[in-house]
Design a protein around this motif. Structure first.
Motif, PDB file in Angstrom:
ATOM      1  N   PRO A  27       0.807  -1.091  -0.041  1.00  0.00           N
ATOM      2  CA  PRO A  27      -0.207  -0.135  -0.294  1.00  0.00           C
ATOM      3  C   PRO A  27       0.633   1.192   0.085  1.00  0.00           C
ATOM      4  O   PRO A  27       1.986   1.228   0.676  1.00  0.00           O
ATOM      5  N   GLY A  28       0.214   1.969  -0.391  1.00  0.00           N
ATOM      6  CA  GLY A  28       1.315   3.568  -0.955  1.00  0.00           C
ATOM      7  C   GLY A  28      -0.202   4.863  -1.182  1.00  0.00           C
ATOM      8  O   GLY A  28      -1.433   4.443  -1.681  1.00  0.00           O
ATOM      9  N   PRO A  29       0.612   6.014  -1.207  1.00  0.00           N
ATOM     10  CA  PRO A  29      -0.101   6.873  -1.936  1.00  0.00           C
ATOM     11  C   PRO A  29       0.012   6.159  -3.233  1.00  0.00           C
ATOM     12  O   PRO A  29       0.917   6.209  -3.816  1.00  0.00           O
ATOM     13  N   PRO A  30      -1.817   6.695  -3.814  1.00  0.00           N
ATOM     14  CA  PRO A  30      -1.244   6.433  -5.772  1.00  0.00           C
ATOM     15  C   PRO A  30      -0.530   7.377  -5.995  1.00  0.00           C
ATOM     16  O   PRO A  30      -0.524   8.552  -5.520  1.00  0.00           O
ATOM     17  N   VAL A  31       0.455   7.124  -7.535  1.00  0.00           N
ATOM     18  CA  VAL A  31       0.678   7.687  -8.340  1.00  0.00           C
ATOM     19  C   VAL A  31       0.300   8.583  -9.197  1.00  0.00           C
ATOM     20  O   VAL A  31      -0.546   7.929 -10.022  1.00  0.00           O
ATOM     21  N   ARG A  32      -0.025   9.951  -9.169  1.00  0.00           N
ATOM     22  CA  ARG A  32       0.071  10.295 -10.536  1.00  0.00           C
ATOM     23  C   ARG A  32       0.441  11.241 -11.477  1.00  0.00           C
ATOM     24  O   ARG A  32       1.753  10.958 -11.117  1.00  0.00           O
ATOM     25  N   LEU A  33       0.743  10.469 -12.874  1.00  0.00           N
ATOM     26  CA  LEU A  33       1.958  10.649 -13.930  1.00  0.00           C
ATOM     27  C   LEU A  33       0.483  12.073 -14.533  1.00  0.00           C
ATOM     28  O   LEU A  33      -0.264  12.191 -14.524  1.00  0.00           O
ATOM     29  N   PHE A  34       2.007  13.031 -14.549  1.00  0.00           N
ATOM     30  CA  PHE A  34       1.862  14.169 -15.476  1.00  0.00           C
ATOM     31  C   PHE A  34       2.536  13.749 -16.566  1.00  0.00           C
ATOM     32  O   PHE A  34       3.493  13.843 -17.120  1.00  0.00           O
ATOM     33  N   THR A  35       2.057  14.506 -17.941  1.00  0.00           N
ATOM     34  CA  THR A  35       2.142  14.590 -19.054  1.00  0.00           C
ATOM     35  C   THR A  35       2.897  16.116 -19.041  1.00  0.00           C
ATOM     36  O   THR A  35       2.783  16.945 -18.397  1.00  0.00           O
ATOM     37  N   GLU A  36       3.777  16.417 -20.255  1.00  0.00           N
ATOM     38  CA  GLU A  36       3.861  18.018 -19.744  1.00  0.00           C
ATOM     39  C   GLU A  36       3.125  18.699 -20.139  1.00  0.00           C
ATOM     40  O   GLU A  36       3.068  20.373 -19.682  1.00  0.00           O
ATOM     41  N   GLU A  37       1.870  18.820 -21.262  1.00  0.00           N
ATOM     42  CA  GLU A  37       0.986  19.113 -20.656  1.00  0.00           C
ATOM     43  C   GLU A  37       0.368  19.933 -19.991  1.00  0.00           C
ATOM     44  O   GLU A  37      -0.184  20.605 -20.019  1.00  0.00           O
ATOM     45  N   GLU A  38       0.058  18.419 -19.566  1.00  0.00           N
ATOM     46  CA  GLU A  38      -0.736  18.918 -17.567  1.00  0.00           C
ATOM     47  C   GLU A  38       0.053  19.435 -16.768  1.00  0.00           C
ATOM     48  O   GLU A  38      -0.703  20.420 -16.379  1.00  0.00           O
ATOM     49  N   LEU A  39       0.723  19.317 -16.929  1.00  0.00           N
ATOM     50  CA  LEU A  39       2.119  20.159 -15.690  1.00  0.00           C
ATOM     51  C   LEU A  39       2.526  21.596 -16.489  1.00  0.00           C
ATOM     52  O   LEU A  39       1.964  22.182 -15.438  1.00  0.00           O
ATOM     53  N   ALA A  40       2.227  21.817 -17.836  1.00  0.00           N
ATOM     54  CA  ALA A  40       1.941  23.349 -17.887  1.00  0.00           C
ATOM     55  C   ALA A  40       0.545  23.641 -18.140  1.00  0.00           C
ATOM     56  O   ALA A  40       1.451  25.052 -17.762  1.00  0.00           O
ATOM     57  N   ARG A  41      -0.277  23.320 -17.365  1.00  0.00           N
ATOM     58  CA  ARG A  41      -1.183  23.657 -16.155  1.00  0.00           C
ATOM     59  C   ARG A  41      -1.198  24.832 -15.546  1.00  0.00           C
ATOM     60  O   ARG A  41      -1.469  25.596 -14.858  1.00  0.00           O
ATOM     61  N   TYR A  42       0.176  24.582 -14.683  1.00  0.00           N
ATOM     62  CA  TYR A  42       0.186  25.489 -13.212  1.00  0.00           C
ATOM     63  C   TYR A  42       1.275  25.967 -12.551  1.00  0.00           C
ATOM     64  O   TYR A  42       2.159  25.658 -12.003  1.00  0.00           O
ATOM     65  N   GLY A  43       1.451  26.649 -14.340  1.00  0.00           N
ATOM     66  CA  GLY A  43       2.775  27.787 -14.423  1.00  0.00           C
ATOM     67  C   GLY A  43       2.375  28.908 -13.817  1.00  0.00           C
ATOM     68  O   GLY A  43       3.305  29.771 -13.492  1.00  0.00           O
TER      69      GLY A  43
END
Ligand code: HEM
Length: 159
Positions: A27-43
Motif C-alpha cells: 500500500p502507498g499513496p497513489p501515483v499521479r502521472l503528469f504529461t508535459e501538457e498537464e504540468l504546463a497548466r500549473y505555471g
C-alpha cells in the motif's frame, strides 16, 4: 493496512512484481502521472490555482512558495515544467529549463541533489511524477520506478 496484517506476514520485496503485475503490491499513496501538457497548466498564471514544478521527474506543489514561484515572482520560469537542469545550474535561461541533465558537471549534479533534498523534498508536497520518470520510452511501465519517501509531510490525498 499494515497494523491489521497478521503478525508474521511478510510482504514480498518490491522487486518480486517485476514482470508480473503493473503495480507494486505494497500500500502507498497513489501515483499521479503528469504529461508535459498537464504540468504546463500549473505555471502560476492564474491566482488561486496550485503551482507545480518538477525536479528530477518528481512533481512538487510549490504553491506555498508563491513569493518565489507565483506570477511575476523571481523563479516563476521554473514552474509548469521539469526544471531539473536549471536547478542544477542555478540558471533561469530558457534553454536550461528542461529535464535533460546531459553534460552537467559533477558539481552541478551534487548541487542538484542538495537542492532536491534540502529544498524541494523538505518543503513541498509531492503531487506526482512526470511520464518520463514513470514510463519507459516505449510507454511501458518502468518497473524500477519507486515513489519518493516524504514521511514528514502530510500530503493531501486528493487523487
Ligand atoms: C542574483 C541571483 C540570486 C540571488 C541573490 C538569489 C537569492 C536567493 C535567496 C535569498 C533564496 C532564499 C530565500 C528564502 O528561503 O527565503 C533563494 C532561493 C532559491 N533560489 Fe535563488 N537567488 C539568485 C539566483 C537564482 C537563480 C538564477 C536560480 C535558478 C534556478 C535560483 C534558484 C533558487 C531556488 C530554487 C531557491 C529555493 C526557493 C524555495 O525555497 O522554494 N536562484 N535565492
Amino acid at each position: 493496512t499494515c497494523e491489521s496484517a497478521e503478525p508474521g506476514l511478510i510482504l514480498p520485496p518490491a522487486k518480486s512484481w517485476a514482470g508480473q503485475a503493473p503495480r507494486p503490491a505494497e500500500p502507498g499513496p497513489p501515483v499521479r502521472l503528469f504529461t508535459e501538457e498537464e504540468l504546463a497548466r500549473y505555471g502560476g498564471e492564474e491566482e488561486d490555482q496550485p503551482i507545480y514544478m518538477a525536479v528530477k521527474g518528481v512533481v512538487f506543489d510549490v504553491t506555498s512558495g508563491k513569493e518565489f514561484y507565483g506570477r511575476g515572482a523571481p523563479y516563476n520560469a521554473l514552474t509548469g515544467k521539469d526544471s531539473t537542469r536549471g536547478v542544477a545550474k542555478m540558471s533561469l535561461d530558457p534553454t536550461d529549463l528542461t529535464h535533460d541533465t546531459t553534460g552537467l558537471t559533477a558539481e552541478e549534479l551534487k548541487s542538484l541533489d542538495d537542492v532536491f533534498t534540502k529544498v524541494y523534498k523538505a518543503k513541498y508536497p509531492i503531487v506526482g511524477y512526470t511520464a518520463r520518470r514513470i514510463l519507459n520510452e516505449d510507454g511501458s511501465p518502468n518497473l524500477d520506478f519507486k515513489p519518493e519517501d516524504q514521511p514528514h509531510l502530510d500530503t493531501k490525498d486528493e487523487f
